[in-house]
Design a protein around this motif. Structure first.
Motif, short mmCIF file in Angstrom:
data_model
loop_
_atom_site.label_atom_id
_atom_site.label_comp_id
_atom_site.label_asym_id
_atom_site.label_seq_id
_atom_site.Cartn_x
_atom_site.Cartn_y
_atom_site.Cartn_z
N PRO A 1 0.80 -1.23 0.00
CA PRO A 1 0.00 0.00 0.00
C PRO A 1 0.84 1.28 0.00
O PRO A 1 0.29 2.37 0.00
CB PRO A 1 -0.78 -0.10 1.31
N THR A 2 2.16 1.18 -0.02
CA THR A 2 3.03 2.32 0.25
C THR A 2 2.78 3.54 -0.64
O THR A 2 2.40 3.43 -1.81
CB THR A 2 4.51 1.89 0.13
N GLY A 3 3.00 4.71 -0.04
CA GLY A 3 2.90 5.97 -0.78
C GLY A 3 3.89 6.96 -0.19
O GLY A 3 4.60 6.65 0.78
N HIS A 4 3.98 8.14 -0.77
CA HIS A 4 4.89 9.17 -0.28
C HIS A 4 4.16 10.50 -0.23
O HIS A 4 3.35 10.81 -1.12
CB HIS A 4 6.12 9.28 -1.19
N ALA A 5 4.45 11.30 0.77
CA ALA A 5 3.74 12.57 0.95
C ALA A 5 3.95 13.53 -0.21
O ALA A 5 3.05 14.28 -0.58
CB ALA A 5 4.18 13.23 2.26
N LEU A 6 5.15 13.54 -0.78
CA LEU A 6 5.51 14.58 -1.74
C LEU A 6 5.45 14.17 -3.21
O LEU A 6 5.44 15.02 -4.08
CB LEU A 6 6.93 15.10 -1.43
N ALA A 7 5.45 12.87 -3.49
CA ALA A 7 5.44 12.40 -4.87
C ALA A 7 4.40 11.31 -5.04
O ALA A 7 4.34 10.38 -4.25
CB ALA A 7 6.83 11.87 -5.26
N PRO A 8 3.56 11.40 -6.07
CA PRO A 8 2.57 10.34 -6.30
C PRO A 8 3.26 9.02 -6.63
O PRO A 8 4.23 8.98 -7.38
CB PRO A 8 1.77 10.86 -7.50
N VAL A 9 2.77 7.94 -6.04
CA VAL A 9 3.33 6.60 -6.25
C VAL A 9 2.31 5.78 -7.06
O VAL A 9 1.19 5.55 -6.60
CB VAL A 9 3.65 5.90 -4.92
N ILE A 10 2.74 5.34 -8.25
CA ILE A 10 1.90 4.54 -9.13
C ILE A 10 2.28 3.08 -8.93
O ILE A 10 3.41 2.68 -9.19
CB ILE A 10 2.11 4.93 -10.60
#
Length: 409
Positions: free
Chosen positions: A331-340
């Motif tokens: 499910p990981t994501g990052h606050a500053l860059a969209p994760v596809i």
């Protein structure tokens, strides 16, 4: 041809090229330094772990801001302090960030004023800072930072998206929760996407040095120069030597338990699949962890195999979009860059549909070519760069991990 008037062959070819070029444009935010962001955030940046929760409170009060949670920033050796500063400064300088509100505690190794000054020395972005001990606690600091953040968000809202060329793309490439489908389907498809971006003049970056081990001799052949070839070999050797120096073997944790359950039996097998996601174009630069590139094209960053810290470092290096392959799902994501999120596993695509963005399992089923999958992923990158929200963004996920293993002493 539909939509094309009768013209000479030369003019028709020019028209087709121009149309394709326009199709590869995205709507981004052009910064004063010429770099292009795909988001327009005001960053609430903690100078140390002790300020992270106050930053979270500030961000919760102001729409258009993003905070990150740091677990470090004090009582450390110099090499780790330097690493932390590279990450913090890199986040602030990322083109997806319009301006920065720095919040420190007051007794950490690098104070809020020093961190803000370091950021200002490298950018014309608006930067202000506050100290919790100095102002008098969380409530007073939050009130002051919220006021500043609201003013900064108002400034940010005046900058509008504009057409930008695909050559302005800077895409980080990552894998995590890999299985046998990763090396056969999703990684080659993302590698094809990487080649397309590089051919358009853009930049892609692959990391996870420990996951080159066993295949580094193949990856090194992509070095644009003999020096880069040798650098790729050396970073793998150095990583293994570092671990051996403290009595550890990288094969203890590679492949992971999940990798093995997914069909990957050895580190060499995992690495052979891993390097596919970087494509085939010449590697023009090998970067220290969290460092900012000096060249465009296909890049490698020397990071650990932990995907969260690798993404953290690549975003600190300036990547504005992350394409993340996974066979078992994450499910990981990052606050500053969209994760596809891209998967080549049909069952994962179904079971974790709320986390996966792209399903390329058709490659394994014979319904999709790697080339068509690569083009489809690039098309999605363009859409996301123009503002489409990824599934991790919709959840508001933000995974941050700063690598602190003293490798640079």
């Amino acid at each position: 041809m539909i939509g094309i008037l009768p013209v000479s062959r030369g003019r028709m070819q020019t028209s087709i090229c121009l149309r394709r070029r326009r199709e590869m444009q995205f709507m981004g935010y052009r910064r004063e330094d010429g770099r292009v962001g795909v988001r327009n955030y005001v960053l609430i940046l903690p100078g140390c772990a002790c300020a992270s929760e106050t930053c979270r409170l500030v961000a919760s009060e102001v729409r258009g801001t993003k905070n990150v949670i740091m677990n470090v920033g004090c009582s450390d050796v110099q090499a780790n302090t330097d690493m932390n500063l590279r990450v913090l400064t890199g986040f602030a300088l990322n083109p997806n960030v319009f301006g920065v509100i720095v919040i420190g505690l007051g007794c950490e190794t690098v104070g809020h004023r020093e961190l803000a000054a370091k950021i200002r020395a490298e950018t014309s972005k608006p930067v202000v800072s506050f100290g919790i001990q100095e102002i008098g606690g969380t409530v007073a600091t939050t009130a002051a930072a919220v006021k500043a953040a609201r003013e900064m968000v108002a400034q940010a809202s005046e900058q509008q998206r504009e057409p930008c060329d695909a050559s302005d793309l800077f895409v980080a490439i990552e894998c995590g929760g890999s299985d046998a489908t990763s090396g056969i389907a999703s990684n080659p498809a993302v590698g094809n996407m990487s080649d397309r971006i590089v051919d358009l003049g853009g930049t892609t970056m692959m990391s996870e040095t420990i996951e080159f081990v066993g295949a580094e001799h193949i990856l090194a052949k992509r070095g644009a120069t003999p020096e880069i070839h040798d650098q790729i070999i050396r970073i793998c050797e150095d990583y293994e030597k570092h671990l051996a120096g403290v009595g550890q073997d990288c094969r203890t944790g590679q492949p992971t338990t999940g990798n093995k359950a997914g069909g990957l039996s050895t580190i060499e097998e995992k690495s052979l699949g891993c390097i596919h996601k970087g494509g085939t174009r010449p590697v023009v630069e090998v970067l220290q962890e969290a460092a900012r590139p000096t060249k465009k094209g296909a890049l490698i960053m020397d990071t650990p195999g932990y995907d969260i810290s690798s993404v953290t470092s690549m975003v600190a290096g300036g990547a504005t979009v992350v394409v993340f392959t996974t066979g078992r799902g994450t499910p990981t994501g990052h606050a500053l860059a969209p994760v596809i999120k891209v998967t080549g596993n049909r069952e994962t695509a179904k079971r974790m549909a709320d986390n996966m963005d792209i399903d390329v399992s058709g490659i394994l089923e014979g319904d999709l070519t790697i080339a068509d999958a690569g083009k489809g992923i690039l098309d999605e990158v363009i859409r996301v760069a123009s503002g489409k929200v990824t599934k991790a963004e919709a959840f508001g996920f933000s995974d941050i991990a700063v690598d602190h293993i003293c490798r640079f002493i």
